[in-house]
Design a protein around this motif. Sequence first.
Motif, mmCIF file in Angstrom:
data_model
loop_
_atom_site.group_PDB
_atom_site.id
_atom_site.type_symbol
_atom_site.label_atom_id
_atom_site.label_comp_id
_atom_site.label_asym_id
_atom_site.label_seq_id
_atom_site.Cartn_x
_atom_site.Cartn_y
_atom_site.Cartn_z
ATOM 1 N N PRO A 58 0.826 -1.369 -0.115
ATOM 2 C CA PRO A 58 0.021 -0.003 0.090
ATOM 3 C C PRO A 58 0.985 1.110 0.039
ATOM 4 O O PRO A 58 2.020 1.334 0.432
ATOM 5 N N SER A 59 0.366 2.189 -0.566
ATOM 6 C CA SER A 59 1.141 3.620 -0.666
ATOM 7 C C SER A 59 0.488 4.404 0.520
ATOM 8 O O SER A 59 -0.634 4.238 0.935
ATOM 9 N N GLU A 60 1.490 5.585 0.807
ATOM 10 C CA GLU A 60 0.961 6.578 1.710
ATOM 11 C C GLU A 60 1.400 7.851 1.386
ATOM 12 O O GLU A 60 2.330 8.140 0.749
ATOM 13 N N TRP A 61 0.407 8.835 1.388
ATOM 14 C CA TRP A 61 0.339 10.135 0.749
ATOM 15 C C TRP A 61 1.484 10.861 1.728
ATOM 16 O O TRP A 61 1.339 10.796 3.061
ATOM 17 N N VAL A 62 2.353 11.511 0.954
ATOM 18 C CA VAL A 62 3.413 12.327 1.602
ATOM 19 C C VAL A 62 3.586 13.733 1.103
ATOM 20 O O VAL A 62 4.520 14.545 1.683
ATOM 21 N N GLY A 63 2.663 14.207 0.308
ATOM 22 C CA GLY A 63 2.797 15.565 -0.283
ATOM 23 C C GLY A 63 3.932 15.804 -0.911
ATOM 24 O O GLY A 63 4.553 14.978 -1.808
ATOM 25 N N PHE A 64 4.604 16.817 -0.553
ATOM 26 C CA PHE A 64 5.918 17.323 -0.942
ATOM 27 C C PHE A 64 6.959 16.939 -0.356
ATOM 28 O O PHE A 64 8.295 17.262 -0.786
ATOM 29 N N ALA A 65 7.069 15.893 0.306
ATOM 30 C CA ALA A 65 8.102 15.481 1.188
ATOM 31 C C ALA A 65 9.258 14.852 0.341
ATOM 32 O O ALA A 65 10.464 14.924 0.624
ATOM 33 N N ASN A 66 8.923 13.967 -0.625
ATOM 34 C CA ASN A 66 9.806 13.590 -1.672
ATOM 35 C C ASN A 66 10.721 14.574 -2.508
ATOM 36 O O ASN A 66 11.567 14.473 -2.435
ATOM 37 N N TYR A 67 10.027 15.724 -2.807
ATOM 38 C CA TYR A 67 10.498 16.833 -3.605
ATOM 39 C C TYR A 67 11.483 17.498 -2.309
ATOM 40 O O TYR A 67 12.581 17.934 -2.760
ATOM 41 N N LEU A 68 11.073 17.494 -1.335
ATOM 42 C CA LEU A 68 12.038 18.156 -0.352
ATOM 43 C C LEU A 68 13.249 17.604 -0.065
ATOM 44 O O LEU A 68 14.359 17.954 0.165
ATOM 45 N N ARG A 69 13.007 16.110 0.091
ATOM 46 C CA ARG A 69 14.240 15.140 0.071
ATOM 47 C C ARG A 69 15.024 15.500 -0.866
ATOM 48 O O ARG A 69 16.497 15.393 -0.829
ATOM 49 N N VAL A 70 14.742 15.509 -2.158
ATOM 50 C CA VAL A 70 15.566 15.724 -3.253
ATOM 51 C C VAL A 70 16.367 17.134 -3.028
ATOM 52 O O VAL A 70 17.759 16.790 -3.694
ATOM 53 N N PHE A 71 15.856 17.804 -2.798
ATOM 54 C CA PHE A 71 16.503 19.282 -2.689
ATOM 55 C C PHE A 71 17.293 19.471 -1.438
ATOM 56 O O PHE A 71 18.263 20.476 -1.100
ATOM 57 N N THR A 72 17.352 18.490 -0.416
ATOM 58 C CA THR A 72 18.136 18.421 0.716
ATOM 59 C C THR A 72 19.044 17.309 1.050
ATOM 60 O O THR A 72 20.064 17.454 1.911
ATOM 61 N N ASP A 73 18.837 16.275 0.232
ATOM 62 C CA ASP A 73 19.766 15.167 0.365
ATOM 63 C C ASP A 73 20.904 15.470 -0.546
ATOM 64 O O ASP A 73 21.185 15.719 -1.812
#
Length: 304
Positions: A58-73
């Motif tokens: 199952p998937s979980e809604w995280v909003g813009f968390a993935n994009y935030l991780r791209v720009f902070t990792d």
Amino acid sequence: MTGTIAPRRARGRTAARRAVLIGWLFTIPALLAYIGFVVYPLLTGVQYSFYRWNGVGPSEWVGFANYLRVFTDPDLLGSIGNAFILIVFFTAIPVSAGLVLANLMRSMRPGPFSTVSQTILFLPQIIPLAAAGIAWSWMYAQTGAVNQILGAVGLGGLARPWLGDFQTALPAVGLIGSWVLTGLCTVLFLTGIGKIDSSLYEAIRLDGAGWLREFTTITVPGLRQEISVLVTITVIAALSSFDIIYTTTLGGPGRSTLVPGISIYRIGFTQSDVGLASAFGIVLMVLVLACVLPLQRLAKVSDR
């Protein structure tokens, strides 16, 4: 007279509608294929980028968390930085070398030598990038052709495992891209030079101009469109590079040759984080567009 004009107009409108219908009949299959293989996967990728999903459960809604991780990792940002470094090798070197080589080959007499030269330069374009990467990885090895040539000319002290050294791995991979793309640039520039009016060269020679002035005042301005096309193609190749990196270093040693394409592959298929991989893919697409669209705009302005 009026009675004959009306049927003609009616027949003209019917022929126009029929032409439009025929055009759509030819266009619809390609349009459906484009929607199915480009638009739908793109929209699906955008959707996945807002979820945390391993591709199975199952998937979980995280909003813009993935994009935030791209720009902070730092690792993901480092891969983007490596891609911009590759632009020097994939764009600046091939385009510059292609201009020079095309200008030199223009002065050659048509014959077997000219034909063979063009064939050799274009040969990397018909070799699969995966095969080219494997062949170059052998040549870059400690006992490979590159180190053997350095030893033969008295530069054996420079020999090293080029793809295994943190300092030389990225430039070594970049030079493979330069080798692949130089032939394409040269052949396209040769085609463009053939369209330049030869009387311009004759006129500037009568003025006593040398080859450098001839090159800068006639050849380069006459190849604006070709330069624009090649810069666009090579910048996209640099930012979306995958094949050569995958077959030579897989992003190593460490993360010295890690690029966005390899990062997306690792995140999606090794770490099973489809959401983050999708977000990074969308960011990469936006990054490519942000680099290419201004180049296209600049090329159109310079042509006016």
